[in-house]
Design a protein around this motif. Structure first.
Motif, PDB file in Angstrom:
ATOM      1  N   SER A 123      44.973   2.358   5.478  1.00  0.00           N
ATOM      2  CA  SER A 123      46.194   3.149   5.524  1.00  0.00           C
ATOM      3  C   SER A 123      45.818   4.626   5.539  1.00  0.00           C
ATOM      4  CB  SER A 123      47.063   2.849   4.301  1.00  0.00           C
ATOM      5  OG  SER A 123      48.173   3.713   4.271  1.00  0.00           O
ATOM      6  N   PHE A 124      46.372   5.367   6.483  1.00  0.00           N
ATOM      7  CA  PHE A 124      46.102   6.792   6.586  1.00  0.00           C
ATOM      8  C   PHE A 124      47.267   7.628   6.065  1.00  0.00           C
ATOM      9  CE2 PHE A 124      43.656   4.900  10.193  1.00  0.00           C
ATOM     10  CZ  PHE A 124      42.431   4.947   9.553  1.00  0.00           C
ATOM     11  N   ALA A 125      48.363   6.970   5.725  1.00  0.00           N
ATOM     12  CA  ALA A 125      49.539   7.648   5.168  1.00  0.00           C
ATOM     13  C   ALA A 125      50.490   6.574   4.632  1.00  0.00           C
ATOM     14  CB  ALA A 125      50.242   8.470   6.236  1.00  0.00           C
ATOM     15  N   PRO A 126      51.351   6.922   3.680  1.00  0.00           N
ATOM     16  CA  PRO A 126      52.292   5.943   3.137  1.00  0.00           C
ATOM     17  C   PRO A 126      53.509   5.725   4.043  1.00  0.00           C
ATOM     18  CG  PRO A 126      52.550   8.039   2.016  1.00  0.00           C
ATOM     19  CD  PRO A 126      51.369   8.182   2.948  1.00  0.00           C
ATOM     20  N   TYR A 127      53.513   6.340   5.214  1.00  0.00           N
ATOM     21  CA  TYR A 127      54.627   6.231   6.146  1.00  0.00           C
ATOM     22  C   TYR A 127      54.073   6.030   7.549  1.00  0.00           C
ATOM     23  CZ  TYR A 127      53.101  11.051   5.965  1.00  0.00           C
ATOM     24  OH  TYR A 127      52.315  12.168   5.915  1.00  0.00           O
ATOM     25  N   ASN A 128      54.937   5.695   8.491  1.00  0.00           N
ATOM     26  CA  ASN A 128      54.505   5.481   9.875  1.00  0.00           C
ATOM     27  C   ASN A 128      54.051   6.793  10.498  1.00  0.00           C
ATOM     28  OD1 ASN A 128      55.216   2.832   9.644  1.00  0.00           O
ATOM     29  ND2 ASN A 128      57.076   2.989  10.855  1.00  0.00           N
ATOM     30  N   LEU A 129      52.955   6.729  11.230  1.00  0.00           N
ATOM     31  CA  LEU A 129      52.434   7.894  11.946  1.00  0.00           C
ATOM     32  C   LEU A 129      52.659   7.711  13.439  1.00  0.00           C
ATOM     33  CD1 LEU A 129      48.972   8.253  10.159  1.00  0.00           C
ATOM     34  CD2 LEU A 129      51.029   9.610   9.746  1.00  0.00           C
TER      35      LEU A 129
ATOM     36  N   GLU B 128      44.265  -0.637   2.794  1.00  0.00           N
ATOM     37  CA  GLU B 128      43.645   0.130   1.723  1.00  0.00           C
ATOM     38  C   GLU B 128      43.652   1.615   2.083  1.00  0.00           C
ATOM     39  OE1 GLU B 128      39.521   0.012  -0.871  1.00  0.00           O
ATOM     40  OE2 GLU B 128      39.827  -1.433   0.738  1.00  0.00           O
ATOM     41  N   ALA B 129      44.085   2.463   1.139  1.00  0.00           N
ATOM     42  CA  ALA B 129      44.203   3.903   1.385  1.00  0.00           C
ATOM     43  C   ALA B 129      42.886   4.596   1.063  1.00  0.00           C
ATOM     44  CB  ALA B 129      45.344   4.487   0.563  1.00  0.00           C
ATOM     45  N   ARG B 130      41.948   4.550   2.004  1.00  0.00           N
ATOM     46  CA  ARG B 130      40.677   5.252   1.863  1.00  0.00           C
ATOM     47  C   ARG B 130      40.061   5.416   3.231  1.00  0.00           C
ATOM     48  NH1 ARG B 130      35.676   2.274   0.789  1.00  0.00           N
ATOM     49  NH2 ARG B 130      35.949   0.109   1.329  1.00  0.00           N
ATOM     50  N   GLY B 131      38.996   6.171   3.307  1.00  0.00           N
ATOM     51  CA  GLY B 131      38.357   6.450   4.588  1.00  0.00           C
ATOM     52  C   GLY B 131      37.699   5.232   5.193  1.00  0.00           C
TER      53      GLY B 131
ATOM     54  N   ALA C 265      40.174   9.377  13.207  1.00  0.00           N
ATOM     55  CA  ALA C 265      38.951  10.121  13.543  1.00  0.00           C
ATOM     56  C   ALA C 265      38.505  10.962  12.354  1.00  0.00           C
ATOM     57  CB  ALA C 265      39.193  10.999  14.768  1.00  0.00           C
ATOM     58  N   THR C 266      39.450  11.539  11.644  1.00  0.00           N
ATOM     59  CA  THR C 266      39.124  12.330  10.453  1.00  0.00           C
ATOM     60  C   THR C 266      38.541  11.449   9.364  1.00  0.00           C
ATOM     61  OG1 THR C 266      40.860  13.921  10.976  1.00  0.00           O
ATOM     62  CG2 THR C 266      40.063  13.886   8.696  1.00  0.00           C
ATOM     63  N   ALA C 267      39.145  10.268   9.165  1.00  0.00           N
ATOM     64  CA  ALA C 267      38.645   9.332   8.146  1.00  0.00           C
ATOM     65  C   ALA C 267      37.203   8.929   8.445  1.00  0.00           C
ATOM     66  CB  ALA C 267      39.534   8.097   8.075  1.00  0.00           C
ATOM     67  N   TYR C 268      36.861   8.810   9.723  1.00  0.00           N
ATOM     68  CA  TYR C 268      35.477   8.489  10.102  1.00  0.00           C
ATOM     69  C   TYR C 268      34.575   9.712   9.955  1.00  0.00           C
ATOM     70  CZ  TYR C 268      31.354   7.212  12.672  1.00  0.00           C
ATOM     71  OH  TYR C 268      30.059   6.993  13.019  1.00  0.00           O
ATOM     72  N   HIS C 269      35.064  10.839  10.413  1.00  0.00           N
ATOM     73  CA  HIS C 269      34.274  12.077  10.376  1.00  0.00           C
ATOM     74  C   HIS C 269      33.838  12.426   8.952  1.00  0.00           C
ATOM     75  CE1 HIS C 269      33.003  16.128  11.444  1.00  0.00           C
ATOM     76  NE2 HIS C 269      33.709  16.573  10.424  1.00  0.00           N
ATOM     77  N   LEU C 270      34.672  12.151   7.975  1.00  0.00           N
ATOM     78  CA  LEU C 270      34.366  12.500   6.590  1.00  0.00           C
ATOM     79  C   LEU C 270      33.250  11.655   5.976  1.00  0.00           C
ATOM     80  CD1 LEU C 270      37.976  13.119   5.270  1.00  0.00           C
ATOM     81  CD2 LEU C 270      36.213  14.831   5.781  1.00  0.00           C
ATOM     82  N   VAL C 271      32.941  10.503   6.562  1.00  0.00           N
ATOM     83  CA  VAL C 271      31.918   9.630   5.975  1.00  0.00           C
ATOM     84  C   VAL C 271      30.687   9.442   6.851  1.00  0.00           C
ATOM     85  CG1 VAL C 271      33.593   8.356   4.607  1.00  0.00           C
ATOM     86  CG2 VAL C 271      32.979   7.510   6.863  1.00  0.00           C
TER      87      VAL C 271
ATOM     88  N   PHE D 242      37.991  -1.682  12.037  1.00  0.00           N
ATOM     89  CA  PHE D 242      39.066  -1.283  11.143  1.00  0.00           C
ATOM     90  C   PHE D 242      40.341  -1.141  11.955  1.00  0.00           C
ATOM     91  CE2 PHE D 242      35.149   0.091   9.268  1.00  0.00           C
ATOM     92  CZ  PHE D 242      35.302  -0.244   7.934  1.00  0.00           C
ATOM     93  N   PHE D 243      41.486  -1.282  11.295  1.00  0.00           N
ATOM     94  CA  PHE D 243      42.739  -1.019  11.989  1.00  0.00           C
ATOM     95  C   PHE D 243      43.711  -0.310  11.070  1.00  0.00           C
ATOM     96  CE2 PHE D 243      43.376  -5.237  10.220  1.00  0.00           C
ATOM     97  CZ  PHE D 243      44.720  -5.310   9.856  1.00  0.00           C
ATOM     98  N   GLY D 244      44.485   0.601  11.675  1.00  0.00           N
ATOM     99  CA  GLY D 244      45.481   1.351  10.929  1.00  0.00           C
ATOM    100  C   GLY D 244      46.635   0.450  10.542  1.00  0.00           C
ATOM    101  N   ASP D 245      46.942   0.435   9.247  1.00  0.00           N
ATOM    102  CA  ASP D 245      48.023  -0.416   8.741  1.00  0.00           C
ATOM    103  C   ASP D 245      48.584   0.235   7.478  1.00  0.00           C
ATOM    104  OD1 ASP D 245      49.635  -2.776   8.576  1.00  0.00           O
ATOM    105  OD2 ASP D 245      48.274  -3.560   7.051  1.00  0.00           O
ATOM    106  N   ARG D 246      49.865   0.512   7.485  1.00  0.00           N
ATOM    107  CA  ARG D 246      50.483   1.183   6.335  1.00  0.00           C
ATOM    108  C   ARG D 246      50.243   0.437   5.036  1.00  0.00           C
ATOM    109  NH1 ARG D 246      56.616   2.094   7.066  1.00  0.00           N
ATOM    110  NH2 ARG D 246      56.545  -0.112   6.682  1.00  0.00           N
ATOM    111  N   GLU D 247      50.087  -0.875   5.099  1.00  0.00           N
ATOM    112  CA  GLU D 247      49.853  -1.684   3.901  1.00  0.00           C
ATOM    113  C   GLU D 247      48.367  -1.850   3.583  1.00  0.00           C
ATOM    114  OE1 GLU D 247      52.518  -2.540   2.132  1.00  0.00           O
ATOM    115  OE2 GLU D 247      53.722  -1.598   3.693  1.00  0.00           O
TER     116      GLU D 247
END
Length: 142
Positions: free
Chosen positions: A86-92, A50-53, A102-108, A43-48
């Motif tokens: 996507s982990f947020a609708p803006y740049n992190l 899918e917004a899910r874990g 890490a949180t997105a992984y930890h939750l699942v 997986f890779f972080g990308d603002r565009e």
């Protein structure tokens, strides 16, 4: 790690988190090499994206710098079958993106009997971004 200060920080971090193992910090690596050596879902972080874990079978999460991954890096990831998230609708900031991933992984992720998880996050920086791998306690990649 060879650096005494870094080792001390890793030990203190493990104590605070009540972890029986130390986080692994490795030298910067080339994205192509990491993708070639990774088995499992990427997986890779990308603002565009899918917004899910992440999925429980995630083996690697790649986060780029605040400005995002370069077109070349993004293409390499997509060719390797990586899925954008996507982990947020803006740049992190890079460190915030790593925590969000890490949180997105930890939750699942599946829990071990008796509580606690079986994964830890490893972050390795490179000039244009950071690569975060999710590994089992034993150190083997999923």
């Amino acid at each position: 790690p060879e650096a005494p200060r870094l080792k001390r920080i890793l030990i203190e971090s493990a104590k605070v988190a009540r972890r029986a193992w130390l986080l692994e910090v490795s030298a910067p690596v080339d994205l192509e090499c990491v993708l070639a050596e990774t088995t499992g879902r990427i997986f890779f972080g990308d603002r565009e994206g899918e917004a899910r874990g992440l999925e429980p079978d995630a083996s690697l999460l790649v986060n780029g710098p605040e400005a995002g991954l370069t077109g070349e890096e993004r293409d390499l990831l997509l060719v390797a079958g990586a899925e954008p998230r996507s982990f947020a609708p803006y740049n992190l900031r890079i460190e915030t993106a790593a925590i969000a991933g890490a949180t997105a992984y930890h939750l699942v992720r599946p829990l071990r009997p008796g509580g606690g998880g079986d994964a830890l996050a490893r972050t390795s920086r490179k000039a244009s971004g950071a690569i975060s791998g999710v590994e089992k306690e034993s150190g083997s990649k999923r």
